[in-house]
Design an enzyme around this catalytic site. Structure first.
Site, mmCIF file in Angstrom:
data_model
loop_
_atom_site.group_PDB
_atom_site.id
_atom_site.type_symbol
_atom_site.label_atom_id
_atom_site.label_comp_id
_atom_site.label_asym_id
_atom_site.label_seq_id
_atom_site.Cartn_x
_atom_site.Cartn_y
_atom_site.Cartn_z
ATOM 1 N N ARG A 112 28.371 14.875 77.969
ATOM 2 C CA ARG A 112 27.339 15.193 77.252
ATOM 3 C C ARG A 112 26.823 14.070 76.461
ATOM 4 O O ARG A 112 25.467 13.712 76.268
ATOM 5 C CB ARG A 112 27.455 16.455 76.133
ATOM 6 N N THR A 113 27.817 13.412 75.465
ATOM 7 C CA THR A 113 27.512 12.483 74.646
ATOM 8 C C THR A 113 26.849 11.366 75.336
ATOM 9 O O THR A 113 25.727 10.777 75.051
ATOM 10 C CB THR A 113 28.842 12.098 73.516
ATOM 11 N N LYS A 144 42.415 -5.936 80.894
ATOM 12 C CA LYS A 144 43.320 -7.290 80.966
ATOM 13 C C LYS A 144 44.077 -7.526 79.498
ATOM 14 O O LYS A 144 44.259 -8.701 79.208
ATOM 15 C CB LYS A 144 42.239 -8.481 81.456
ATOM 16 N N ARG A 157 32.281 5.181 72.390
ATOM 17 C CA ARG A 157 33.286 6.012 72.223
ATOM 18 C C ARG A 157 34.748 5.495 72.567
ATOM 19 O O ARG A 157 34.729 4.436 73.715
ATOM 20 C CB ARG A 157 33.147 7.136 73.303
ATOM 21 N N HIS A 214 33.840 12.781 65.170
ATOM 22 C CA HIS A 214 32.596 12.600 66.207
ATOM 23 C C HIS A 214 31.383 13.073 65.494
ATOM 24 O O HIS A 214 30.724 14.421 65.352
ATOM 25 C CB HIS A 214 32.730 13.789 67.226
HETATM 26 N N1 CP Z 1 30.852 17.463 72.965
HETATM 27 C C1 CP Z 1 31.350 16.397 73.681
HETATM 28 O O1 CP Z 1 31.509 15.230 72.899
HETATM 29 O O2 CP Z 1 31.227 16.131 75.053
HETATM 30 P P1 CP Z 1 31.443 15.144 75.892
HETATM 31 O O3 CP Z 1 33.162 14.710 75.931
HETATM 32 O O4 CP Z 1 31.181 15.496 77.396
HETATM 33 O O5 CP Z 1 30.818 14.071 75.495
#
Ligand code: CP
Length: 307
Positions: free
Chosen positions: A55-56, A85, A107, A135
């Site tokens: 999603r993100t 590395k 991320r 998040h």
């Molecule tokens: N909710 C969420 O962060 O989903 P993903 O890990 O698929 O990005």
């Protein structure tokens, strides 16, 4: 620079303005029959993901492309970037900045990684999830979903359930709920997976009512919003867990008629698919809202809109 690092950085006024802009952008996209609206044409976004995501990453990429931005994206950077590395995150970010992005969406598997990146980056950093930390863009889309579905962000009883020890979305949402009036949170976690003391200390300081329980039936009956999360098996040895919580169709009978069931997704087995057809199951609508919130955030970060 306008970084997005943690949920508590935003105040109520900012959130309300962001939500209004998000609704406008959704309307614009729907009116344009899916065509680009090019408001950020000429800008470039890098999405650098060291942990898996559906999603993100995809919603950020789609958000940027709807706005006419160019996108450079890498997934599985832990394995396929020079991190494998031994390159440090700091060296990677310094290098990426040489390629003239306008924003980097990151991320990472380590808590605090986004803050470290922001400390040396020459462009804004958006935290797309940092280990067990936060998040923030998820929390904004979660609260936007609540506002859209229930018409308010105040006076809510929110049950946050599941693996609260390792789940960053639960932590970020708790920070946001504490910014609004008369919200009450019930944390529902199996033994060993309780919410961190840093969060409960913060809620106490903010005067936000909360309680902790493992009584799923009573919690579900009282909720305006049930926010369910999965056990984060990738973060600890879950084989010795004595108890996990599952919501199935018969548990939905306990929920108020106008309550909603949310989940940041991915879902594993903590909500059975039989629940999906219940109109109160809001989790796929919630995921859809993510793209529009991220469009509005990209505008803000790039200083093209609201202050
Ligand atoms: N909710 C969420 O962060 O989903 P993903 O890990 O698929 O990005």
């Amino acid at each position: 620079m306008r970084h997005v690092l943690e949920a508590q950085q935003f105040d109520r006024r900012f959130i309300e303005t962001l939500f209004a802009r998000t609704a406008e952008l959704e309307h614009l996209i729907d009116q344009k029959n899916g065509q680009q609206i090019r408001l950020l044409e000429g800008n470039m976004m890098f999405t650098i993901f060291y942990e898996p995501s559906t999603r993100t990453r995809v919603s950020f990429n789609a958000a940027a492309q709807h706005l006419g931005m160019q996108v450079v994206s890498t997934e599985n950077a832990r394995e396929f970037s020079s991190a494998a590395k031994g390159e440090t995150l700091e060296d990677t970010i310094k290098t990426l900045c040489q390629y003239r992005p306008d924003v980097i969406v990151l991320r990472h598997n380590e808590t605090g990684a986004a803050e470290r990146a922001a400390a040396i980056s020459s462009v804004p950093i958006i935290n797309a999830g940092d280990g067990m930390g936060q998040h923030p863009t998820q929390a904004l889309l979660d609260l936007y979903t609540i506002q859209k579905e229930l018409g308010r962000s105040d006076n809510l009883h929110v049950v946050i359930g599941g693996d609260l020890a390792h789940g960053r979305t639960a932590r970020s949402l708790a920070y946001l709920l504490a910014k609004f009036k008369a919200n009450q949170i019930t944390f529902l976690a199996p033994p060993g997976l309780e919410i961190g003391r840093d969060i409960t200390d913060h809620l106490t300081k903010q005067g936000t009512k909360f309680n902790e329980t493992s009584d799923i039936e009573s919690a579900l009956k009282l909720a305006d919003v049930v926010y369910w999360t999965r056990v984060q098996k990738e973060r600890f040895d879950s084989s010795k867990l004595a108890q996990t919580f599952v919501i199935d169709a018969k548990d939905m009978i306990l929920l108020k008629k106008d309550a909603i069931l949310m989940h940041p997704l991915p879902r594993v087995d903590e909500i059975t698919p039989a629940v999906d057809s219940d109109p109160r199951a809001a989790y796929f609508r919630q995921a859809g809202n993510g793209m529009f919130i991220r469009m509005a955030l990209l505008e803000w970060v790039l200083e093209k809109n609201h202050d």
